[in-house]
Design a protein around this motif. Structure first.
Motif, mmCIF file in Angstrom:
data_model
loop_
_atom_site.group_PDB
_atom_site.id
_atom_site.type_symbol
_atom_site.label_atom_id
_atom_site.label_comp_id
_atom_site.label_asym_id
_atom_site.label_seq_id
_atom_site.Cartn_x
_atom_site.Cartn_y
_atom_site.Cartn_z
ATOM 1 N N LEU A 173 0.120 12.496 -25.065
ATOM 2 C CA LEU A 173 0.483 11.892 -23.780
ATOM 3 C C LEU A 173 -0.586 10.938 -23.266
ATOM 4 N N THR A 174 -1.833 11.177 -23.593
ATOM 5 C CA THR A 174 -2.899 10.362 -23.017
ATOM 6 C C THR A 174 -3.503 9.362 -23.992
ATOM 7 N N ALA A 175 -3.501 9.673 -25.284
ATOM 8 C CA ALA A 175 -4.191 8.815 -26.244
ATOM 9 C C ALA A 175 -3.289 8.275 -27.337
ATOM 10 N N GLY A 176 -2.087 8.845 -27.475
ATOM 11 C CA GLY A 176 -1.164 8.359 -28.497
ATOM 12 C C GLY A 176 -0.655 6.974 -28.151
ATOM 13 N N ALA A 177 -0.177 6.299 -29.172
ATOM 14 C CA ALA A 177 0.348 4.953 -28.942
ATOM 15 C C ALA A 177 1.535 5.000 -27.990
ATOM 16 N N ASN A 178 1.586 4.056 -27.086
ATOM 17 C CA ASN A 178 2.636 3.966 -26.068
ATOM 18 C C ASN A 178 3.624 2.858 -26.417
ATOM 19 N N ALA A 179 4.672 2.739 -25.580
ATOM 20 C CA ALA A 179 5.702 1.735 -25.858
ATOM 21 C C ALA A 179 6.466 1.382 -24.592
ATOM 22 N N ARG A 180 7.162 0.244 -24.652
ATOM 23 C CA ARG A 180 8.264 -0.133 -23.768
ATOM 24 C C ARG A 180 7.882 -0.525 -22.352
ATOM 25 N N ASP A 205 -2.488 17.570 -30.327
ATOM 26 C CA ASP A 205 -1.826 18.415 -29.338
ATOM 27 C C ASP A 205 -1.061 17.521 -28.359
ATOM 28 N N ARG A 206 -0.259 18.152 -27.533
ATOM 29 C CA ARG A 206 0.645 17.376 -26.675
ATOM 30 C C ARG A 206 -0.125 16.552 -25.651
ATOM 31 N N ARG A 207 -1.250 17.065 -25.154
ATOM 32 C CA ARG A 207 -2.029 16.295 -24.183
ATOM 33 C C ARG A 207 -2.616 15.042 -24.838
ATOM 34 N N GLU A 208 -3.091 15.180 -26.073
ATOM 35 C CA GLU A 208 -3.580 14.004 -26.787
ATOM 36 C C GLU A 208 -2.472 12.979 -26.947
ATOM 37 N N GLU A 261 7.086 17.217 -33.789
ATOM 38 C CA GLU A 261 5.783 17.424 -34.409
ATOM 39 C C GLU A 261 4.902 16.229 -34.077
ATOM 40 N N GLY A 262 3.737 16.472 -33.492
ATOM 41 C CA GLY A 262 2.802 15.381 -33.245
ATOM 42 C C GLY A 262 2.190 14.893 -34.549
ATOM 43 N N LYS A 263 1.261 13.967 -34.440
ATOM 44 C CA LYS A 263 0.558 13.501 -35.627
ATOM 45 C C LYS A 263 -0.241 14.646 -36.228
ATOM 46 N N GLY A 264 -0.373 14.611 -37.536
ATOM 47 C CA GLY A 264 -1.190 15.598 -38.229
ATOM 48 C C GLY A 264 -1.752 14.995 -39.494
ATOM 49 N N VAL A 265 -3.022 15.292 -39.789
ATOM 50 C CA VAL A 265 -3.690 14.733 -40.965
ATOM 51 C C VAL A 265 -4.524 15.826 -41.623
ATOM 52 N N LEU A 266 -4.410 15.939 -42.932
ATOM 53 C CA LEU A 266 -5.273 16.812 -43.725
ATOM 54 C C LEU A 266 -5.779 15.989 -44.901
ATOM 55 N N ALA A 271 0.306 11.253 -16.229
ATOM 56 C CA ALA A 271 1.324 12.121 -16.827
ATOM 57 C C ALA A 271 0.755 12.701 -18.113
ATOM 58 N N SER A 272 -0.154 13.650 -17.975
ATOM 59 C CA SER A 272 -0.872 14.199 -19.126
ATOM 60 C C SER A 272 -0.308 15.538 -19.586
ATOM 61 N N THR A 273 0.717 16.043 -18.917
ATOM 62 C CA THR A 273 1.390 17.266 -19.338
ATOM 63 C C THR A 273 2.897 17.063 -19.190
ATOM 64 N N LEU A 274 3.663 17.990 -19.727
ATOM 65 C CA LEU A 274 5.113 17.897 -19.608
ATOM 66 C C LEU A 274 5.607 18.337 -18.238
ATOM 67 N N MET A 275 4.696 18.730 -17.358
ATOM 68 C CA MET A 275 5.052 18.916 -15.956
ATOM 69 C C MET A 275 5.150 17.572 -15.247
ATOM 70 N N ASP A 276 4.412 16.587 -15.764
ATOM 71 C CA ASP A 276 4.364 15.265 -15.136
ATOM 72 C C ASP A 276 5.222 14.247 -15.882
ATOM 73 N N TYR A 277 5.266 14.374 -17.202
ATOM 74 C CA TYR A 277 6.088 13.485 -18.009
ATOM 75 C C TYR A 277 7.398 14.212 -18.268
ATOM 76 N N LEU A 278 8.459 13.745 -17.652
ATOM 77 C CA LEU A 278 9.729 14.476 -17.681
ATOM 78 C C LEU A 278 10.584 14.047 -18.859
ATOM 79 N N LEU A 279 11.024 15.042 -19.626
ATOM 80 C CA LEU A 279 11.951 14.807 -20.729
ATOM 81 C C LEU A 279 13.302 15.414 -20.380
ATOM 82 N N PRO A 280 14.393 14.754 -20.747
ATOM 83 C CA PRO A 280 15.706 15.343 -20.467
ATOM 84 C C PRO A 280 15.947 16.569 -21.334
ATOM 85 N N GLY A 281 16.550 17.569 -20.750
ATOM 86 C CA GLY A 281 16.917 18.774 -21.478
ATOM 87 C C GLY A 281 18.414 18.953 -21.487
ATOM 88 N N PRO A 282 18.888 20.082 -21.989
ATOM 89 C CA PRO A 282 20.341 20.295 -22.086
ATOM 90 C C PRO A 282 21.073 20.164 -20.751
#
Length: 778
Positions: free
Chosen positions: A274-281, A269-272, A187-192, A692-703
Motif C-alpha cells: 500500500l505504501t511502497a508498491g507501484a501505483n497506478a491510474r 506484506d500488505r502495508r509495503e 499474493e503480494g510480490k515475493g522473491v527467493l 491509506a496504509s492499511t485496508l481500514m483506509d484503502y477500501l476494497l469492494p467485498g461481496p
C-alpha cells in the motif's frame, strides 16, 4: 468424447491444486539455510541522504555495500523522454515514502524487521511534490535536478480542429480526475534467490508475469551473463500489471545470492504494497468536445496529465500510461478532429506501473462521461447519442483518428443489447415516480475497445527497451501418447494451463487431461516477453495452434506408414488417429518414435515428435475486443451513498476459447472496476505521506458491495488471428468507472449535479449536490 477444444466449457486444470491448498507460491518454498530479508524504507517523501548509521548488532547493508550493482535505467527512443536512474537502494536522495534505504538480513522476517528498527538514517528533508499541478509549477522542487523540470515526457497529437468544428452548436467542457490506486493481487510480490552450484547459475524464484524480461533486467543490473541467470515463476496469486516490472527487491536479493552464495527470501506484506508498491491510474483530464445539434461528435480537444511517481519503471517506462491515454482517448467513436497533449509528471510518490487496462479505465471514464454530457446538452437519450457516434459495423475494419486499426465488431449492436438487458424503457418509466425511500434512480452506459496482443511495431514505436516479437511454443508427444506444451507465457490466474491445452486439443483432439502445460521457467520454456496487455491467448494460443499443426504433420506421416495409408488420408478424431477404417492411438505413434524406431518410415522427419514454432498475428497493431457495460444505481441524496441495483456486460472477444474462463475474467475485472468507481483511493497529505496504509483506509469492494452481474457473449472473429481469437483479460476492469458514474449523474440530473471524479464516494456525491444547489441559488 465431447470436444474439449475451442469453445468448450472445460473446468480449469489449475483449480484442483489451488482449491485443495496444494499451490506452490514463493512463500511456500523451504530450503536449507534460507535467510529472510527486510527493508528499511524512507519515512519521508523527499530527502537528501546525509548518512545511514548501521547498528552494532545485525546484518545490515546500505547502498555503498552493493558493489557492482547498477541502478535500474529505463530508456526510450521517444523524442523528449528523460532518463532517470532508479537505484534499488537509494544513494543520494529518497524520492518517495517507501524508497529503500537499507537492507537487513536475519534468520526470520521478524528478526530482520527488528534489525531495521535499529538503523538510523540521517535525512535532510526537501520540499515534496505531491500532485501534477505543483510538479509543473515553475518554482517546483526538482526530483531529478539534471532535468530542469519534473516532466518525464510531454507529447502532442493534432489532426486538426477546423473552424466549423470550433464553432459547432454544442461545446462541452469538463475536467475529470481518477484516483491513484494500488493493484492488490491476493499474493503480494515475493522473491527467493539462491546460487545453484551444479548449474553455476543465479536462480531467482519470483512472483512475476515476465520471467524472461526479469532475467534480462537482473543480468544488466548485476553485470552478469544471461545464461548464468535462471528465473523461475511458481504459482502466482494474481498480477494485474504490478508483477510485470523489474523490482528493486529482485535485484537486491539476486545480488545477495550472487555474492554470498546462499539463499535469501523477501515476501511483501500488505502495508509495503500500500505504501511502497507501484501505483497506478492517477489521471487528470481537461476536455472540450464539439458536436452538432443532435450530439454528433465532431472534434475533441484534450489535455491529459498523469502523476507517474518518482522513477521510470523497467521496461515500460513512466510514460506508457500517458502514451496509451492519448492514443486510446477517442475510444470506439467515429470522428476526425482530435487534439491532445499529454504530460507524464514526476512526483514524490511510488513509481507508476501498468495496471489492468493500462490507461483505458481513465480514458473510458473521461470519454464516456463526455458523451453523456453532450447528450444532456442536446436534450436526447444518452444511449441514442452514443449509438450514433459509435463506429458502425459497416465501416469495419476501421482505422480511427489515432491510427488504431479496429479489426472487427458491431459496437452499436453491443450497446443495443445492453440497453435491452438493462430494460432502459422500464427504468425511464420508473424514474417518473419518486422512490418511496427518497433515493434517486439512474442508468448509465459505457462502451469501450480493448487493444490486445499489440506487438512489435507498437512497442517499437513507443521506444521501449524490449519489444515483443514472435511468441513461441514447444509441443512434445510423449512415449505413451500424452502431450507436453511449453510456453514462455505465465499463468497468473487467467487459466492459461487450461486454454492452451484446449487450443492444442482443437488441433490434435488429445483429451485436455492428457495435456500438461508447463510455463514460467527460463531454463525450460521458449522465450516470451510474458503475460500482459491481454496477449496470452492470442499470442501463446496462436503459437500453440501453429506448433500443433506442425506436430500433426509429423504424426500423420508416421501414422500413415503404420496404417499403410497416405498421409492426406489421416485425420484426428476424439483422441485417436484414423484413416480409411484403420485406427491408431497416439501412444502407438509415441511408441514407434521413442521405443520401436525400426517401425518408422524411411525419410522420417528427424526432428521427431518435439516441435518449436513461433507466431504473431497478421496485423501487428493488435486486435480489438470490445464491450458495453450498463448499470442501474440508487443514489441517496441525503447521504451520498450509491447502491448498484443491476449490472450487465455485453462482451465480444472474437471466438471464445472457454466461455467459463471469459466470464470469470470479466466478473473479476468488473469487481476491480467497481472498486475504481466507488471505493479505492491511495491518498497523500501535503508532505507526501500515504494516508491509506492499511485496508481500514484503502477500501476494497467485498461481496456485499458487488451486484449480481449478468453477461451476454457475442462473437465477431478477428480476421487477423488464428481461430479469430482476441484477448479479454483487461476488459472487465475498463468500463465500470464510467458506467457507474454515468448512472450516478443520470440519477442526479434533476438536481443539476454532476460527479466528475472517481471514486464517487459519498462525500464527492454530496459535494456535487451542494455545488449544484449553490449554483442554482446564485
Amino acid at each position: 468424447m465431447a470436444s474439449e477444444g475451442i469453445g468448450a466449457r472445460v473446468r480449469r486444470k489449475e483449480d484442483e491444486r489451488h482449491l485443495h491448498g496444494r499451490g506452490r507460491f514463493v512463500g511456500d518454498i523451504a530450503m536449507p539455510g534460507l535467510q529472510e530479508v527486510s527493508f528499511l524504507r524512507s519515512p519521508v517523501a523527499h530527502a537528501r541522504i546525509r548518512g545511514i548509521a548501521k547498528p552494532a548488532q545485525g546484518d545490515v547493508l546500505v547502498a555503498a555495500d552493493f558493489t557492482g550493482m547498477l541502478p535500474i535505467v529505463t530508456r526510450s527512443a521517444i523524442p523528449g523522454y528523460k532518463v532517470s536512474d532508479y537505484p534499488s537502494v537509494a544513494t543520494d536522495k529518497a524520492r518517495f515514502v517507501g524508497d529503500i534505504l537499507a537492507v537487513a538480513v536475519a534468520r526470520t522476517r521478524a528478526e530482520a524487521e527488528d534489525v531495521c528498527e535499529t538503523i538510523v538514517p540521517n535525512l535532510e528533508e526537501l520540499p515534496p511534490i505531491v500532485d501534477v499541478y505543483r510538479g509543473r509549477a515553475k518554482d517546483a522542487a526538482l526530483l531529478h535536478e539534471q532535468w530542469g523540470d519534473n516532466l518525464f515526457l510531454q507529447t502532442s497529437f493534432d489532426s486538426g480542429l477546423s473552424d466549423e468544428v470550433l464553432n459547432a452548436p454544442i461545446k462541452v467542457t469538463r475536467e475529470y480526475k481518477t484516483a491513484r490506486q494500488c493493484m492488490h493481487p491476493m499474493e503480494g510480490k515475493g522473491v527467493l534467490a539462491y546460487w545453484d552450484f551444479q548449474a553455476d547459475q543465479l536462480v531467482i524464484v519470483t512472483s512475476t508475469q515476465v520471467p524472461h524480461l526479469i532475467r534480462t533486467g537482473v543480468a544488466e543490473c548485476l553485470q552478469i551473463d544471461q545464461e548464468r541467470v535462471r528465473i523461475v515463476t511458481p504459482d502466482v496469486g494474481g498480477g494485474f500489471g504490478y508483477k510485470c516490472l523489474l523490482q528493486p527487491e529482485e535485484i537486491i536479493l539476486g545480488w545477495l545470492a550472487l555474492n554470498r552464495k546462499a539463499a535469501f527470501r523477501w515476501i511483501e506484506d500488505r502495508r509495503e504494497h500500500l505504501t511502497a508498491g507501484a501505483n497506478a491510474r492517477e489521471h487528470h483530464y481537461k476536455m472540450t468536445a464539439y458536436a452538432d445539434a443532435r450530439g454528433r461528435l465532431l472534434g475533441l480537444d484534450a489535455e491529459v496529465m498523469v502523476d507517474t511517481g518518482a522513477y521510470s519503471v523497467w521496461p515500460f517506462t513512466a510514460c506508457l500510461e500517458a502514451a496509451q491515454a492519448g492514443g486510446n482517448l477517442p475510444g470506439p467513436y467515429d470522428f476526425r478532429g482530435y487534439r491532445c497533449s499529454t504530460y507524464s509528471v514526476a512526483t514524490n510518490k511510488p513509481p507508476f506501473a501498468p495496471y489492468r487496462g493500462v490507461a483505458r479505465p481513465g480514458v473510458c471514464f473521461a470519454m464516456e462521461l463526455t458523451i453523456d454530457a453532450i447528450a444532456r446538452a442536446a436534450g436526447r437519450e444518452p444511449a441514442d447519442v452514443r449509438a450514433e457516434n459509435l463506429v458502425p459495423a459497416s465501416a469495419m475494419p476501421y482505422t480511427n483518428v489515432t491510427n488504431k486499426h479496429y479489426d472487427s465488431g458491431d459496437y452499436v449492436a453491443s450497446l443495443r443489447t445492453a440497453q435491452q438487458m438493462i430494460a432502459l424503457d422500464k427504468i425511464r418509466a420508473r424514474q417518473k415516480t419518486p422512490e418511496p425511500d427518497g433515493t434517486l434512480i439512474g442508468v448509465g452506459f459505457a462502451t469501450y475497445t480493448e487493444q490486445s496482443a499489440h506487438g512489435t511495431k507498437v512497442f517499437a514505436a513507443w521506444g521501449l527497451p524490449l519489444v515483443p516479437g514472435y511468441e513461441q511454443a514447444t509441443l512434445k508427444l510423449t512415449p505413451d501418447g500424452g502431450l507436453e506444451v511449453r510456453a514462455g507465457i505465465v499463468t497468473i490466474g487467467q487459466g492459461l494451463e487450461t486454454t492452451l491445452a484446449q487450443v492444442a486439443s482443437e488441433i490434435l483432439t488429445i483429451p485436455v487431461s492428457r495435456i500438461k502445460v508447463k510455463l514460467g521457467d527460463t531454463a525450460t520454456t521458449p522465450y516470451s516477453t510474458g503475460a500482459y496487455a491481454s496477449r496470452g491467448i492470442v499470442m501463446a494460443g496462436g503459437a500453440v495452434s501453429r506448433t500443433a499443426e506442425k506436430l500433426a504433420e509429423r504424426i500423420k506421416s508416421i501414422a500413415a506408414h503404420l496404417m499403410q495409408k497416405r498421409p492426406e488420408e489421416v485425420t484426428f478424431k476424439d483422441g485417436r488417429i484414423e484413416a480409411g477404417g484403420a485406427s491408431l492411438d497416439f501412444a502407438d505413434i509415441g511408441r514407434a518414435w521413442y521405443l520401436r524406431p525400426e517401425t518408422l518410415p524411411e525419410g522420417v522427419d528427424t526432428g521427431g515428435l518435439e516441435v518449436t514454432d513461433g507466431y504473431k498475428p497478421m496485423v501487428d497493431g493488435g486486435v480489438f475486443s470490445y464491450a458495453t457495460h450498463a448499470a442501474v444505481v440508487a443514489v441517496d441524496p441525503r447521504t451520498g451513498i450509491v447502491k448498484i441495483l443491476d449490472y450487465v456486460v455485453v462482451e465480444d472477444c472474437g471466438r471464445v476459447v472457454n466461455p467459463m474462463i471469459v466470464e470469470g475474467q470479466t466478473f473479476g475485472g468488473v469487481a476491480q472496476g467497481i472498486g475504481t468507481a466507488l471505493f479505492e483511493e491511495s491518498t497523500y497529505d501535503e508532505q507526501g505521506q500515504p494516508l491509506a496504509s492499511t485496508l481500514m483506509d484503502y477500501l476494497l469492494p467485498g461481496p456485499t458491495e458487488l451486484p449480481s452481474i449478468r453477461m451476454a457473449h457475442t462473437e465477431t472473429p478477428s480476421p487477423y488471428t488464428r481461430h479469430g481469437i482476441k484477448g479479454v483479460g483487461e476488459g472487465g476492469a475498463i468500463a465500470p468507472g464510467a458506467t457507474v458514474v454515468n448512472a450516478i449523474n443520470d440519477a442526479l440530473r434533476g438536481l443539476g449535479a454532476e460527479v466528475c471524479e472517481i471514486p464517487a464516494t459519498p462525500r464527492r456525491v454530496l459535494e456535487a449536490i451542494t455545488a449544484a444547489q449553490k449554483q442554482a441559488a446564485a
